[in-house]
Design an enzyme around this catalytic site. Structure first.
Site, short mmCIF file in Angstrom:
data_model
loop_
_atom_site.label_atom_id
_atom_site.label_comp_id
_atom_site.label_asym_id
_atom_site.label_seq_id
_atom_site.Cartn_x
_atom_site.Cartn_y
_atom_site.Cartn_z
N ARG A 14 11.26 -7.02 81.05
CA ARG A 14 11.66 -6.19 82.20
C ARG A 14 11.34 -4.74 81.88
O ARG A 14 11.50 -4.29 80.73
CB ARG A 14 13.17 -6.31 82.48
N GLU B 272 9.22 -0.98 89.40
CA GLU B 272 8.19 -1.77 90.07
C GLU B 272 8.60 -2.16 91.50
O GLU B 272 9.79 -2.36 91.75
CB GLU B 272 7.85 -3.03 89.24
N HIS C 159 3.40 -7.84 86.99
CA HIS C 159 4.48 -8.83 86.79
C HIS C 159 3.98 -10.25 87.09
O HIS C 159 4.51 -10.95 87.96
CB HIS C 159 5.69 -8.47 87.67
#
Ligand code: DGY
Length: 337
Positions: free
Chosen positions: A241, A270, A288
């Protein structure tokens, strides 16, 4: 009179053929566009249903469930669940589930690939070539960092970290790891990994990969101080993360040459990416996608559907969802980003 069918909200478009399994049991409302729903929209949707199938785009905390009097289950598609305030859900008797296991190997593949791409400057080399700068083979051009025979450090040694460690064996790497708790001896042997304290990990790793869960306790675990403790010329890869890293401090370390390179699949804000990182040539940036193989993403949705069906008391595993989220020891500090 027949009992009314439970209502379910599917918050994002997923795989229609898999999500369609829910129709056998529930009245399903589907959202057809990928969306970062506003908290008020999530609260309104949850207030009208018994269960929800959500993704990391959906942040669900106390405020979102406060009016959800019928909500009994939230099935999140993803292994990381920092999008859920698990304490708040559990306090209201809402079952929360995630999708561990099915994405382990795919995510480990990607983590290893991202580490290699950063160390060997693969995307930088491609951009250079595409920009028409390749005028002749150059002996000193785009020299990268070695991978085989070096030391790989893994911070967070769950299933995915262990998968990365097993891959490192094939490259003749030494593997060091640090984790909240030390792994049993047989697992350490299987991964050929040595437990060290956090500072030793930082100081000795040629390539450091982050695979730990994000929580208040791990927020900015890689900050300016940690970066200063890393081996000069090391690389840093993050597939967990974005909030694990202080991105401005990382941009300083990359710009100042303290780190050779970074590979980042996740970002603190993000989908926005820190402009300073976008400006660094020695960082590989991906959106991601570590678990994004077709087969794995399908398996994640299938597991989430199974969880939701079972958590709402239907199907062969009624009442026993396969992968419920147990509150972590620091659950009291677990929070939404
Ligand atoms: C996860 O599962 O937590 C990933 O970040 C998304 O696949």
């Amino acid at each position: 009179m027949a009992e009314p069918r439970p209502k379910v909200w599917v918050s994002q478009p997923l795989f229609d053929d898999i999500v369609a399994q829910l129709d056998a049991w529930f009245d399903v409302t589907r959202v057809s566009e990928i969306s970062d729903h506003a908290p008020s929209a999530i609260a309104a949707a949850l207030g009208a249903v018994d269960g929800a199938l959500v993704t990391l785009n959906d942040r669900i905390g106390e405020a979102e469930v406060a009016g959800a009097t019928h909500l009994r289950a939230v099935a999140s598609v993803g292994v990381g669940y920092d999008n859920l305030d698990v304490d708040a859900l559990h306090a209201r008797g809402i079952v929360a589930t995630n999708t561990p296991g099915v994405l382990t190997e795919t995510t480990a593949d990607f983590g290893f690939a991202l580490m290699m791409a950063a160390a060997r400057r693969i995307t930088e080399a491609e951009h250079w070539l595409r920009a028409g700068q390749w005028q002749g083979w150059g002996f000193h051009k785009l020299l990268g960092a070695e991978i085989h025979g070096t030391t790989l450090g893994i911070l967070g040694m769950g299933r995915i970290g262990q998968g990365i460690a097993r891959r490192a064996r094939g490259f003749g790497m030494r593997v060091l790891y640090h984790n909240r708790s030390r792994l049993p001896g047989d697992v350490e042997r299987d991964c050929a990994a040595t437990y060290v304290d956090r500072d030793t990990l930082l100081a000795r790793s040629d390539h450091l990969v982050l695979v730990l869960p994000y929580s208040a306790a791990s927020h900015h675990v890689i900050d300016a101080d940690a970066l200063a403790r890393m081996k000069p010329g090391a690389t840093l890869t993050n597939i967990a993360r974005g909030g694990l890293i202080d991105e401005d401090a990382l941009a300083d370390a990359l710009g100042g040459g303290r780190l050779a390179a970074a590979g980042l699949d996740v970002f603190e804000g993000e989908p926005a990416v820190n402009p300073r990182l976008l400006a660094c040539r020695n960082v590989v940036l991906t959106p991601h996608v570590a678990s994004a193989s077709l087969a794995t993403r399908r398996a994640m949705v299938a597991l989430a559907v199974e969880n939701l069906v079972a958590a709402l008391g239907r199907g062969p595993d009624a009442g026993r969802p396969p992968t419920p989220i147990a509150p972590p020891p620091d659950a009291g500090r677990h929070r939404l980003r």
